[in-house]
Enzyme design. Structure first.
Site, PDB file in Angstrom:
ATOM      1  N   GLU A 188     -38.880  90.744 -33.439  1.00  0.00           N
ATOM      2  CA  GLU A 188     -37.512  90.464 -33.900  1.00  0.00           C
ATOM      3  C   GLU A 188     -37.228  88.964 -34.075  1.00  0.00           C
ATOM      4  O   GLU A 188     -36.706  88.308 -33.177  1.00  0.00           O
ATOM      5  CB  GLU A 188     -36.490  91.068 -32.914  1.00  0.00           C
ATOM      6  N   LYS A 230     -37.943  93.943 -36.747  1.00  0.00           N
ATOM      7  CA  LYS A 230     -36.481  94.042 -36.620  1.00  0.00           C
ATOM      8  C   LYS A 230     -35.891  92.714 -37.092  1.00  0.00           C
ATOM      9  O   LYS A 230     -35.724  91.781 -36.312  1.00  0.00           O
ATOM     10  CB  LYS A 230     -36.104  94.319 -35.162  1.00  0.00           C
TER      11      LYS A 230
HETATM   12  P1  13P Z   1     -26.986  93.836 -32.840  1.00  0.00           P
HETATM   13  O1  13P Z   1     -27.169  95.021 -33.733  1.00  0.00           O
HETATM   14  O2  13P Z   1     -25.735  93.894 -32.012  1.00  0.00           O
HETATM   15  O3  13P Z   1     -27.170  92.533 -33.559  1.00  0.00           O
HETATM   16  O4  13P Z   1     -28.138  93.947 -31.749  1.00  0.00           O
HETATM   17  C1  13P Z   1     -29.445  93.748 -32.134  1.00  0.00           C
HETATM   18  C2  13P Z   1     -30.347  93.631 -30.973  1.00  0.00           C
HETATM   19  O5  13P Z   1     -31.301  92.888 -31.009  1.00  0.00           O
HETATM   20  C3  13P Z   1     -30.156  94.487 -29.807  1.00  0.00           C
HETATM   21  O6  13P Z   1     -31.418  94.957 -29.401  1.00  0.00           O
END
Ligand code: 13P
Length: 365
Positions: A188, A230
């Site tokens: 991510e 992600k």
């Molecule tokens: P949000 O969808 O609130 O940005 O959260 C993303 C996240 O990384 C939580 O695991």
């Protein structure tokens, strides 16, 4: 010398690939409930509750004990350490409640950010030192995947080359360690919504960041078929006066991904990053409808954009649990349809929280 490598065993490759593909099965996405104790504390305070272990458990119990229909749209849940070991009122481990619903449990592995020294006031993530040990422990508890988030901020001189290469290196080390311990890594790199930059700048920064991340994953011999990405969607900065419609966001996002994410990656599950629930759903829908080739599943891994209305409806009261669970199911269904490009505007939640921005500057999970 280049060309020497060792991948996970064939058996482990198959296991990782199977898990990754199940998480991004058609019409399904991820419910991210890995807020830190500090992060969930702010949400509890907003409904007048103290930030105690019991209140955190009560809220998460509400989510996990929603009707089984939830699993038609939610394939996986990201947990925070404390939640892995918690149980329902009648003594069933949350992890078993999820598994019984055919929902795959996963774990947040990054341990917050610290300053990245000599950068442009940027940050790096911690948690690599004992990571293999932590992965093994969570696998033993029943987790099959993990996530690690690295935030990057767009500014006049950021993200710097240093911050981007640090992010790529940290994510590659995390991903390889996860795979060696049998967990699918969700990678991510989060290019934040904060700022007044336009969508063109976000697109270019996102492309550079993703290309650098995938070079590092390749250098570390990460088995891409057993990973998920992600990322942020490509949108204008939160305070950019020039706004973009869902179709523009969709085109910029898919083009950026196409230029930088290998087709071997089975799926991309977006974070919501402060978008309202409705925006996050509409943008995902537009992304799946845009007529540009898309070699990966494109779905959601939302935290705020799946829970804002739930918090609003629950308001910390036992008598509202069932209503709040129905709101969760409704949001999950809307996003499940958006992951197929089949969401219709009429499906919009009637909750006021659904259209409210979830943005907060320098958001901490
Ligand atoms: P949000 O969808 O609130 O940005 O959260 C993303 C996240 O990384 C939580 O695991």
């Amino acid at each position: 010398m280049a060309g020497y490598f060792s991948y996970p065993s064939m058996e482990l490759q198959m296991e990782l690939k199977k898990t990754a593909e199940a998480i991004v099965a058609p019409g399904k996405g991820i419910l991210a409930v890995d807020e830190t104790n500090e992060g969930i504390g702010r949400l509890l305070a907003a409904v007048g509750l103290e930030n105690t272990v019991e209140n955190r458990r009560r809220y998460r119990q509400l989510l996990f004990t929603a009707d089984d229909v939830l699993s038609e749209h939610i394939s996986a849940v990201i947990l925070f350490d404390e939640t892995v070991y918690q149980k329902t009122d009648d003594g069933m481990r949350f992890i078993d409640v999820l598994k019984n619903k055919n929902i795959i449990p996963g774990i947040k592995l990054d341990l917050d950010v610290v300053p990245l020294i000599f950068s442009e006031n940027e940050v790096t993530t911690q948690g690599l030192d004992d990571l293999a040990k932590r992965c093994a422990e969570y696998k033993k508890e029943g987790c099959l995947f993990a996530k690690w988030r690295c935030p990057l901020k767009i500014g006049d001189t950021t993200p710097s080359v240093l911050a981007i290469s640090d992010t790529a290196h940290v994510l590659a080390r995390y991903a390889s360690i996860c795979q060696s311990e049998g967990l699918v890594p969700i990678v991510e790199p989060d290019v934040l919504l904060d700022g007044d930059h336009d969508i063109v700048r976000t697109q270019k920064v996102t492309e550079i960041v993703l290309a650098t991340v995938y070079k590092a994953l390749n250098d570390h011999h990460v088995y891409l078929e057993g990973t998920l990405l992600k990322p942020n969607m490509v949108t204008p900065g939160n305070s950019c006066p020039k706004r973009s419609c869902a179709e523009e966001i969709a085109a910029a996002t898919v083009i950026a991904l196409l230029r930088s994410v290998p087709a071997a990656v089975p799926g991309i599950a977006f974070l919501s990053g402060g978008q309202s629930e409705v925006e996050a759903t509409e943008n995902l829908n537009a992304i799946n409808r845009v007529s540009i080739k898309k070699p990966w599943a494109l779905t959601f891994s939302y935290g705020r954009a799946l829970q804002a209305s739930v918090w609003n409806t629950w308001a910390g009261k036992d008598e509202n649990v069932e209503k709040a669970q129905n709101v969760l199911i409704k949001r999950a269904k809307a996003n499940g349809l958006a992951a197929l490009g089949k969401y219709e505007i009429e499906e919009i939640s009637d909750s006021r929280a659904a259209t409210k921005s979830n943005f907060s500057a320098n958001h901490k999970y």
